[in-house]
Write an enzyme that holds these catalytic residues in place. Structure first.
Site, PDB file in Angstrom:
ATOM      1  N   ARG A 114     -18.577  33.745  -0.896  1.00 26.26           N
ATOM      2  CA  ARG A 114     -17.860  32.794  -1.762  1.00 26.26           C
ATOM      3  C   ARG A 114     -18.273  32.973  -3.225  1.00 26.26           C
ATOM      4  O   ARG A 114     -17.495  32.702  -4.125  1.00 26.26           O
ATOM      5  CB  ARG A 114     -18.154  31.355  -1.323  1.00 26.26           C
TER       6      ARG A 114
ATOM      7  N   CYS B  28     -19.608  18.363   0.963  1.00 26.71           N
ATOM      8  CA  CYS B  28     -19.760  19.675   1.580  1.00 26.71           C
ATOM      9  C   CYS B  28     -21.212  19.759   2.010  1.00 26.71           C
ATOM     10  O   CYS B  28     -21.946  18.770   1.917  1.00 26.71           O
ATOM     11  CB  CYS B  28     -19.361  20.796   0.619  1.00 26.71           C
TER      12      CYS B  28
ATOM     13  N   ILE C 261     -29.834  16.920  -8.376  1.00 24.77           N
ATOM     14  CA  ILE C 261     -28.364  16.972  -8.526  1.00 24.77           C
ATOM     15  C   ILE C 261     -27.652  16.677  -7.203  1.00 24.77           C
ATOM     16  O   ILE C 261     -26.747  15.848  -7.152  1.00 24.77           O
ATOM     17  CB  ILE C 261     -27.899  18.345  -9.076  1.00 24.77           C
TER      18      ILE C 261
ATOM     19  N   ARG D 245     -20.815  14.728  -3.003  1.00 26.19           N
ATOM     20  CA  ARG D 245     -19.948  15.234  -4.071  1.00 26.19           C
ATOM     21  C   ARG D 245     -18.739  14.334  -4.360  1.00 26.19           C
ATOM     22  O   ARG D 245     -17.583  14.750  -4.222  1.00 26.19           O
ATOM     23  CB  ARG D 245     -19.517  16.670  -3.773  1.00 26.19           C
TER      24      ARG D 245
ATOM     25  N   LYS E  99     -18.467  33.150 -11.361  1.00 22.42           N
ATOM     26  CA  LYS E  99     -17.661  32.356 -10.409  1.00 22.42           C
ATOM     27  C   LYS E  99     -17.250  31.029 -11.027  1.00 22.42           C
ATOM     28  O   LYS E  99     -16.090  30.643 -11.000  1.00 22.42           O
ATOM     29  CB  LYS E  99     -18.483  32.087  -9.135  1.00 22.42           C
ATOM     30  N   ASN E 100     -18.221  30.305 -11.569  1.00 20.63           N
ATOM     31  CA  ASN E 100     -17.907  28.950 -12.037  1.00 20.63           C
ATOM     32  C   ASN E 100     -17.181  28.928 -13.374  1.00 20.63           C
ATOM     33  O   ASN E 100     -16.792  27.865 -13.856  1.00 20.63           O
ATOM     34  CB  ASN E 100     -19.178  28.097 -12.063  1.00 20.63           C
TER      35      ASN E 100
ATOM     36  N   ARG F 241     -13.065  23.453  -2.130  1.00 22.07           N
ATOM     37  CA  ARG F 241     -13.074  22.088  -2.656  1.00 22.07           C
ATOM     38  C   ARG F 241     -12.782  22.073  -4.150  1.00 22.07           C
ATOM     39  O   ARG F 241     -12.420  21.061  -4.725  1.00 22.07           O
ATOM     40  CB  ARG F 241     -14.375  21.351  -2.311  1.00 22.07           C
TER      41      ARG F 241
ATOM     42  N   ASP G 205     -28.359  25.458  -8.942  1.00 24.98           N
ATOM     43  CA  ASP G 205     -27.835  26.671  -8.306  1.00 24.98           C
ATOM     44  C   ASP G 205     -28.875  27.794  -8.199  1.00 24.98           C
ATOM     45  O   ASP G 205     -28.578  28.847  -7.621  1.00 24.98           O
ATOM     46  CB  ASP G 205     -26.593  27.175  -9.063  1.00 24.98           C
TER      47      ASP G 205
HETATM   48  N1  EPU Z   1     -20.811  13.246  -9.488  1.00 28.67           N
HETATM   49  C1  EPU Z   1     -20.454  11.935  -9.269  1.00 28.67           C
HETATM   50  N2  EPU Z   1     -19.146  11.590  -9.471  1.00 28.67           N
HETATM   51  C2  EPU Z   1     -18.222  12.494  -9.900  1.00 28.67           C
HETATM   52  C3  EPU Z   1     -18.608  13.813 -10.120  1.00 28.67           C
HETATM   53  C4  EPU Z   1     -19.915  14.181  -9.911  1.00 28.67           C
HETATM   54  O1  EPU Z   1     -21.271  11.106  -8.885  1.00 28.67           O
HETATM   55  O2  EPU Z   1     -17.054  12.092 -10.072  1.00 28.67           O
HETATM   56  C5  EPU Z   1     -22.217  13.648  -9.267  1.00 28.67           C
HETATM   57  C6  EPU Z   1     -22.387  14.669  -8.128  1.00 28.67           C
HETATM   58  O3  EPU Z   1     -22.496  14.027  -6.888  1.00 28.67           O
HETATM   59  C7  EPU Z   1     -23.657  15.375  -8.541  1.00 28.67           C
HETATM   60  C8  EPU Z   1     -23.584  15.386 -10.073  1.00 28.67           C
HETATM   61  O4  EPU Z   1     -22.649  14.373 -10.417  1.00 28.67           O
HETATM   62  O5  EPU Z   1     -24.759  14.598  -8.153  1.00 28.67           O
HETATM   63  C9  EPU Z   1     -23.158  16.686 -10.703  1.00 28.67           C
HETATM   64  O6  EPU Z   1     -22.002  17.160 -10.045  1.00 28.67           O
HETATM   65  P1  EPU Z   1     -20.899  18.015 -10.796  1.00 28.67           P
HETATM   66  O7  EPU Z   1     -19.640  17.260 -10.822  1.00 28.67           O
HETATM   67  O8  EPU Z   1     -21.429  18.509 -12.098  1.00 28.67           O
HETATM   68  O9  EPU Z   1     -20.743  19.249  -9.797  1.00 28.67           O
HETATM   69  P2  EPU Z   1     -19.408  20.066  -9.573  1.00 28.67           P
HETATM   70  O10 EPU Z   1     -18.630  20.078 -10.815  1.00 28.67           O
HETATM   71  O11 EPU Z   1     -18.769  19.634  -8.319  1.00 28.67           O
HETATM   72  C10 EPU Z   1     -20.345  22.384 -10.372  1.00 28.67           C
HETATM   73  C11 EPU Z   1     -20.495  23.749  -9.797  1.00 28.67           C
HETATM   74  C12 EPU Z   1     -21.596  23.747  -8.746  1.00 28.67           C
HETATM   75  C13 EPU Z   1     -22.895  23.307  -9.419  1.00 28.67           C
HETATM   76  C14 EPU Z   1     -22.703  21.922 -10.068  1.00 28.67           C
HETATM   77  C15 EPU Z   1     -23.918  21.438 -10.838  1.00 28.67           C
HETATM   78  C16 EPU Z   1     -18.288  24.679 -10.002  1.00 28.67           C
HETATM   79  C17 EPU Z   1     -17.039  25.143  -9.342  1.00 28.67           C
HETATM   80  N3  EPU Z   1     -19.221  24.167  -9.217  1.00 28.67           N
HETATM   81  O12 EPU Z   1     -20.005  21.530  -9.288  1.00 28.67           O
HETATM   82  O13 EPU Z   1     -21.743  25.090  -8.297  1.00 28.67           O
HETATM   83  O14 EPU Z   1     -23.931  23.240  -8.481  1.00 28.67           O
HETATM   84  O15 EPU Z   1     -21.581  21.970 -10.977  1.00 28.67           O
HETATM   85  O16 EPU Z   1     -24.251  22.343 -11.832  1.00 28.67           O
HETATM   86  O17 EPU Z   1     -18.430  24.807 -11.209  1.00 28.67           O
HETATM   87  C18 EPU Z   1     -22.493  26.792  -6.848  1.00 28.67           C
HETATM   88  O18 EPU Z   1     -22.052  27.601  -7.658  1.00 28.67           O
HETATM   89  O19 EPU Z   1     -23.209  27.135  -5.874  1.00 28.67           O
HETATM   90  C19 EPU Z   1     -22.160  25.371  -7.022  1.00 28.67           C
HETATM   91  C20 EPU Z   1     -22.277  24.479  -6.061  1.00 28.67           C
END
Ligand code: EPU
Length: 420
Positions: free
Chosen positions: A401, A121, A331, A126, A25-26, A97, A309
């Site tokens: 999802r 979410c 996280i 996030r 998925k990711n 999102r 995850d």
């Molecule tokens: N963060 C910030 N500012 C930002 C971006 C992130 O503070 O601008 C913080 C977030 O709040 C969090 C941490 O950084 O505390 C890591 O967040 P990240 O940005 O890495 O998460 P993401 O990119 O939104 C992806 C996966 C998630 C997975 C996380 C962590 C995708 C589409 N989603 O989310 O997947 O949990 O990385 O590994 O790749 C899932 O598959 O169930 C899922 C939620």
């Protein structure tokens, strides 16, 4: 509560046999976002049939791209005959999102984006401040009004960007904005998740110049044009971790195929620490478990450490483990939503802030429970497979999802599980 179906489980059956892991998925979501970067026909194979993919394809359609999804062949073809000047209507953008990963590609190919601010979410706030700061450094003017992000970029140019923390989709946005930018972008403290390497591999196939893949420092020299190509999506390491944890918890002897176990080493090492037998091959692993094991502590951290995850799934089996397990979630702020549901099944869990204390040795009993996010849904299914009596898992749109036929896989391994 029940309008998206429910899963009924009669717990207690051992899991035996073999099962294959789907595409990730990711990984497929950022791969689909790269189709905005080059005209032509992009073909992806090993695509999972999950609703997040459908949601993101709808977003691409709003930007003028066409797609064909042959689910029987697990294949998606995206045809880009030029990105239009439209914005995504809020009802479509809000469905997923992850539409935020269109930001980087759109700023470099057409110079403007208007998107509803993705906001939090169920699992946490996030924020996307790091994505936006990076895009500003690359030449975009960004303002937020009425909960919308407006970004305009006359010319996307290379920049030096340092992320203060590891963000997966933030790293992906920078990469896809940089590949067509003028000059060189250096990103330090990039996230290391394998799905980022998958995105980079496809971009390199398309003609991008990216150095440092799989490391914390990425150097990207912008090119003037990319060409569409074909790509096989990497296997889903979170699905593999979910299966490994379930087999360990329920008990049985299963070969999980189609994934290099190195991708989930942190999870397999934890299971071994609990006394579960793990055998590793080049593209498979075997889990042998008597369904009795010791407790172990985990702390979720960015790759290659224990993934957030897989935290909810691990917590489910710790309810049964011998001893006390401390689970720390670093996280996301709100990723213990499975706890009240597990408690309803008899689990002894106390949560204080980012720490959950799971007192194991409890035999769970079946109950009617509702999932609240993708991984909580998987956690409740695992709990149901271990529990005595019947468990009903509701709110399956979360499961759908991110998991393609998880219930069918467990059934093929001998579980008494049915989806209504
Ligand atoms: N963060 C910030 N500012 C930002 C971006 C992130 O503070 O601008 C913080 C977030 O709040 C969090 C941490 O950084 O505390 C890591 O967040 P990240 O940005 O890495 O998460 P993401 O990119 O939104 C992806 C996966 C998630 C997975 C996380 C962590 C995708 C589409 N989603 O989310 O997947 O949990 O990385 O590994 O790749 C899932 O598959 O169930 C899922 C939620």
């Amino acid at each position: 509560m029940n309008n998206d179906g429910r899963i009924l489980i009669c717990g207690g059956n051992e899991l035996n046999g073999s099962v294959c892991v789907n595409g990730s998925k990711n990984a497929i979501l950022p791969l689909l976002s790269t189709t905005l970067l080059a005209e032509g026909t992009h073909t992806f194979t090993n695509v999972p049939d999950i609703s997040d993919v459908g949601g993101f394809l709808e977003v691409l359609q709003c930007y003028g791209l066409k797609f064909f999804w042959d689910k029987s062949k697990k294949k998606i073809t995206v045809i880009n005959e030029g990105v239009n000047e439209e914005d995504v209507p809020p009802d479509i953008a809000k469905k997923t999102r992850v539409s935020v990963i269109a930001l980087g590609p759109l700023l470099s190919v057409r110079g403007h984006v208007k998107l509803p601010y993705p906001g939090g979410c169920g699992i946490g706030n996030r924020p996307i401040d790091l994505h936006l700061k990076a895009m500003s450094k690359m030449g975009a003017s960004i303002f937020i009004s009425n909960n919308y992000i407006h970004a305009i970029c006359k010319e996307s140019r290379g920049a030096v960007i340092d992320f203060i923390l590891n963000t997966v989709t933030g790293t992906q946005n920078v990469i896809s904005a940089a590949v067509l930018s003028k000059g060189t972008t250096t990103l330090t403290n990039a996230a290391l998740e394998p799905e980022i390497v998958d995105q980079i591999n496809y971009l390199i196939k398309m003609g991008a110049k990216i150095r440092g893949k799989g490391s914390r420092i990425l150097v990207i020299d912008g090119v003037s044009k990319l060409k569409a190509s074909t790509y096989r999506v990497m296997p889903d390491r979170v699905e593999a971790a979910t299966l490994a944890i379930a087999i360990a918890g329920v008990g049985g002897n299963v070969v999980v195929k189609n994934l290099d176990p190195a991708y989930i080493q942190s999870v397999l090492l934890r299971l071994e620490a609990c006394g579960v037998h793990v055998e590793r091959g080049k593209d498979f692993f075997k889990i042998k478990s008597a369904g009795q094991f010791d407790a172990s502590n985990i702390t979720t951290l960015p790759y290659p450490r224990f993934p957030t995850d897989a935290q909810a799934q691990f917590m489910a089996i710790m309810c049964k483990a011998k001893g006390v397990s401390i689970i720390e979630e670093t996280i996301f702020e709100n990723r213990f939503q499975q706890v009240p549901e597990l408690q309803r099944m008899g689990a002894d869990i106390t949560v204080k802030g980012s720490i959950a204390v799971v007192r194991g040795g409890k035999s769970l009993s079946g109950a009617e429970v509702g999932s609240t996010d993708i991984r909580a849904a998987a956690s409740l299914i695992i709990a149901g497979l271990m529990a005595e009596g019947e468990t009903v898992v509701n709110n399956l749109h979360y499961l759908d999802r991110g998991y393609d036929q998880l219930d069918v896989k467990f059934k093929s391994l001998g579980a008494d599980i049915i989806r209504e």
